[in-house]
Design a protein around this motif. Structure first.
Motif, PDB file in Angstrom:
ATOM      1  N   HIS A 163      35.708 -31.157 -12.130  1.00 59.37           N
ATOM      2  CA  HIS A 163      35.384 -31.575 -13.475  1.00 59.37           C
ATOM      3  C   HIS A 163      37.129 -32.128 -14.128  1.00 59.37           C
ATOM      4  O   HIS A 163      37.133 -32.254 -15.233  1.00 59.37           O
ATOM      5  N   ASP A 164      37.358 -30.446 -14.586  1.00 61.16           N
ATOM      6  CA  ASP A 164      37.732 -29.864 -15.105  1.00 61.16           C
ATOM      7  C   ASP A 164      39.120 -30.769 -15.089  1.00 61.16           C
ATOM      8  O   ASP A 164      40.360 -31.314 -15.920  1.00 61.16           O
ATOM      9  N   GLU A 165      39.550 -30.643 -13.483  1.00 57.99           N
ATOM     10  CA  GLU A 165      41.096 -31.609 -13.302  1.00 57.99           C
ATOM     11  C   GLU A 165      41.076 -32.911 -13.351  1.00 57.99           C
ATOM     12  O   GLU A 165      41.749 -33.242 -12.810  1.00 57.99           O
ATOM     13  N   GLY A 166      40.016 -33.518 -13.515  1.00 58.11           N
ATOM     14  CA  GLY A 166      39.412 -34.707 -14.053  1.00 58.11           C
ATOM     15  C   GLY A 166      39.324 -35.960 -12.526  1.00 58.11           C
ATOM     16  O   GLY A 166      39.067 -37.059 -12.476  1.00 58.11           O
ATOM     17  N   TYR A 167      38.222 -35.127 -12.066  1.00 63.27           N
ATOM     18  CA  TYR A 167      38.240 -35.945 -10.584  1.00 63.27           C
ATOM     19  C   TYR A 167      36.394 -35.995 -11.185  1.00 63.27           C
ATOM     20  O   TYR A 167      35.964 -35.740 -12.024  1.00 63.27           O
ATOM     21  N   ILE A 168      35.924 -37.464 -11.217  1.00 66.77           N
ATOM     22  CA  ILE A 168      34.538 -38.125 -10.367  1.00 66.77           C
ATOM     23  C   ILE A 168      33.735 -36.989  -9.400  1.00 66.77           C
ATOM     24  O   ILE A 168      33.753 -37.275  -8.707  1.00 66.77           O
ATOM     25  N   VAL A 169      32.582 -35.618  -9.722  1.00 65.43           N
ATOM     26  CA  VAL A 169      32.294 -34.979  -8.997  1.00 65.43           C
ATOM     27  C   VAL A 169      30.837 -35.144  -8.877  1.00 65.43           C
ATOM     28  O   VAL A 169      30.225 -35.061  -9.516  1.00 65.43           O
ATOM     29  N   VAL A 170      30.908 -35.144  -7.389  1.00 65.45           N
ATOM     30  CA  VAL A 170      29.292 -35.853  -7.033  1.00 65.45           C
ATOM     31  C   VAL A 170      28.034 -34.253  -6.472  1.00 65.45           C
ATOM     32  O   VAL A 170      28.732 -33.651  -5.196  1.00 65.45           O
ATOM     33  N   ALA A 171      27.392 -33.479  -7.475  1.00 66.53           N
ATOM     34  CA  ALA A 171      26.827 -32.446  -7.020  1.00 66.53           C
ATOM     35  C   ALA A 171      25.222 -32.899  -5.988  1.00 66.53           C
ATOM     36  O   ALA A 171      24.656 -33.490  -6.702  1.00 66.53           O
ATOM     37  N   HIS A 172      25.744 -32.336  -4.991  1.00 71.06           N
ATOM     38  CA  HIS A 172      25.233 -32.347  -3.795  1.00 71.06           C
ATOM     39  C   HIS A 172      23.956 -31.286  -4.063  1.00 71.06           C
ATOM     40  O   HIS A 172      23.882 -29.823  -4.595  1.00 71.06           O
TER      41      HIS A 172
ATOM     42  N   SER B 213      25.811 -27.921  -4.634  1.00 73.61           N
ATOM     43  CA  SER B 213      26.624 -27.309  -5.671  1.00 73.61           C
ATOM     44  C   SER B 213      26.028 -26.897  -6.541  1.00 73.61           C
ATOM     45  O   SER B 213      26.217 -26.373  -7.517  1.00 73.61           O
ATOM     46  N   THR B 214      24.377 -26.071  -6.848  1.00 70.77           N
ATOM     47  CA  THR B 214      24.468 -25.372  -7.412  1.00 70.77           C
ATOM     48  C   THR B 214      24.198 -24.299  -6.784  1.00 70.77           C
ATOM     49  O   THR B 214      23.905 -22.811  -7.950  1.00 70.77           O
ATOM     50  N   GLY B 215      24.344 -23.472  -5.892  1.00 72.00           N
ATOM     51  CA  GLY B 215      24.731 -22.123  -5.505  1.00 72.00           C
ATOM     52  C   GLY B 215      26.283 -21.609  -6.829  1.00 72.00           C
ATOM     53  O   GLY B 215      26.796 -22.049  -7.094  1.00 72.00           O
TER      54      GLY B 215
ATOM     55  N   LYS C 147      28.198 -33.879 -17.184  1.00 69.94           N
ATOM     56  CA  LYS C 147      27.222 -34.481 -16.747  1.00 69.94           C
ATOM     57  C   LYS C 147      27.799 -35.466 -15.215  1.00 69.94           C
ATOM     58  O   LYS C 147      28.720 -35.921 -15.162  1.00 69.94           O
ATOM     59  N   LEU C 148      27.383 -34.249 -14.537  1.00 66.25           N
ATOM     60  CA  LEU C 148      27.891 -34.680 -13.050  1.00 66.25           C
ATOM     61  C   LEU C 148      26.142 -36.143 -12.224  1.00 66.25           C
ATOM     62  O   LEU C 148      25.424 -35.421 -12.253  1.00 66.25           O
ATOM     63  N   PRO C 149      27.376 -36.434 -11.545  1.00 68.92           N
ATOM     64  CA  PRO C 149      26.042 -37.166 -10.763  1.00 68.92           C
ATOM     65  C   PRO C 149      25.853 -36.722  -8.931  1.00 68.92           C
ATOM     66  O   PRO C 149      26.409 -35.644  -9.097  1.00 68.92           O
ATOM     67  N   LEU C 150      24.133 -35.995  -8.876  1.00 68.46           N
ATOM     68  CA  LEU C 150      23.704 -35.887  -8.745  1.00 68.46           C
ATOM     69  C   LEU C 150      23.330 -36.729  -6.947  1.00 68.46           C
ATOM     70  O   LEU C 150      22.997 -37.826  -7.225  1.00 68.46           O
ATOM     71  N   ALA C 151      23.455 -36.214  -5.934  1.00 67.73           N
ATOM     72  CA  ALA C 151      23.564 -36.636  -4.501  1.00 67.73           C
ATOM     73  C   ALA C 151      22.337 -35.565  -4.112  1.00 67.73           C
ATOM     74  O   ALA C 151      22.395 -34.858  -3.889  1.00 67.73           O
ATOM     75  N   MET C 152      21.447 -36.293  -3.501  1.00 70.62           N
ATOM     76  CA  MET C 152      20.550 -36.047  -2.263  1.00 70.62           C
ATOM     77  C   MET C 152      20.019 -35.653  -1.012  1.00 70.62           C
ATOM     78  O   MET C 152      20.802 -37.326  -0.743  1.00 70.62           O
ATOM     79  N   ALA C 153      20.451 -34.397  -0.334  1.00 71.52           N
ATOM     80  CA  ALA C 153      20.113 -34.644   1.404  1.00 71.52           C
ATOM     81  C   ALA C 153      20.019 -33.028   2.111  1.00 71.52           C
ATOM     82  O   ALA C 153      20.304 -32.141   1.192  1.00 71.52           O
ATOM     83  N   ASP C 154      19.513 -33.176   3.425  1.00 75.47           N
ATOM     84  CA  ASP C 154      19.428 -32.334   3.951  1.00 75.47           C
ATOM     85  C   ASP C 154      20.164 -32.740   4.588  1.00 75.47           C
ATOM     86  O   ASP C 154      20.332 -33.470   5.766  1.00 75.47           O
ATOM     87  N   VAL C 155      21.594 -31.795   4.646  1.00 75.26           N
ATOM     88  CA  VAL C 155      22.694 -31.588   5.398  1.00 75.26           C
ATOM     89  C   VAL C 155      22.762 -31.223   6.797  1.00 75.26           C
ATOM     90  O   VAL C 155      24.034 -32.077   7.636  1.00 75.26           O
TER      91      VAL C 155
END
Ligand code: CAA
Length: 248
Positions: free
Chosen positions: A27-36, A14-16, A56-64
């Protein structure tokens, strides 16, 4: 976080540039967006910047590319927020070099991060989607999967593999309210494209009939349509957004 009947969207990478635009639009469309993310430092900087813009997005970490790390990420999201309803497989890397110089490591890392990651994330997303009779999966491929690109044997193979994956998974899930599609951006003004040496980049831009690089927002716009309820009949498709660089 209270799910509150909102759908949960997980955006990998998500950071790209494209990932950021997708996160903001969803997020603007009203979804809860989890940013990996993969790189914590970069993600924290990104998150602070987005918060200032009101995201304000929840973050999630992983090596995909790591099956077990992805499993844990999905468990954490499920426990903290809820099951993932929408999965955008956007994480990707390049290791460009001509084939005669390409090492096995460069081949494997691009295949693992760009393609095996799609298996890993879909595998952990799919059962709850089947149980809910709803799901949206979008795989972000590339114009270079369709046309080939000097220096990108690994990347083109991974990105073309993604669309084969999309078509087959679409067949398996079509009756269950789940759609699976590919979006294939052309050259978009992101860090990844700006890392291509300027003289080569200018030669590439000269081949784009629209006459410029795309914007991340132009890619994100189609995503908002594909994840919506309106797009329930769209599955197994590929959406090429490349300024006319490759028409077929
Ligand atoms: N077509 C034909 N010949 C080319 C060429 C091209 N596109 N690019 C380089 N060459 C030639 C050079 O002129 C040189 O020729 P000589 O040996 O006769 O002098 C030779 O190939 C250079 O070969 P090298 O083995 O030295 O090449 P390299 O390993 O240094 O790789 C490269 C060069 C890094 C691939 C460089 O060409 C490059 O960066 N190309 C752009 C790759 C690109 O478009 N990547 C996209 C990144 S963004 C992205 O991927 C997002 C997306 O989805 C679109």
């Amino acid at each position: 976080m209270d799910k509150d009947n909102k759908k949960v969207a997980l955006v990998t990478g998500s950071t790209g540039g494209i990932g950021t635009a997708i996160c903001k639009k969803l997020h603007d469309e009203g979804y809860i967006v989890v940013a990996h993310y993969r790189n914590r430092e970069k993600a924290e900087e990104w998150s602070t910047k987005l918060k200032k813009e009101g995201y304000k997005l929840p973050l999630a970490m992983a090596d995909v590319s790591d099956f077990d790390e992805v499993e844990k990420m999905f468990e954490d999201i499920k426990n903290g927020i809820g099951n993932v309803d929408i999965l955008i497989n956007n994480a990707g890397i390049t290791q460009d070099t001509s084939f005669r110089k390409m090492s096995l490591k460069q081949w494997k890392s691009v295949i693992d991060v760009n393609l095996t990651s799609v298996f890993n994330c879909c595998r952990h997303a799919i059962n709850p989607m089947l149980e809910n009779s709803f799901g949206r999966i979008i795989n972000i491929s590339s114009v270079n999967a369709q046309r080939g690109q000097f220096g990108q044997v690994n990347y083109s193979a991974a990105k073309a593999g993604m669309h084969g994956f999309t078509k087959s998974l679409a067949m398996e899930t079509a009756k269950k309210g789940i759609t699976v599609n590919t979006v294939s951006p052309g050259y978009v003004a992101t860090e990844m494209v700006m890392a291509v040496p300027e003289n080569i980049r200018n030669q590439i831009i000269a081949q784009i009939p629209v006459g410029r690089l795309g914007t991340p927002e132009e890619i994100a716009d189609i995503i908002t349509y594909l994840v919506s309820d309106k797009a329930g009949f769209v599955t197994g498709a590929n959406f090429a957004i490349n300024g006319g660089q490759h028409v077929y």
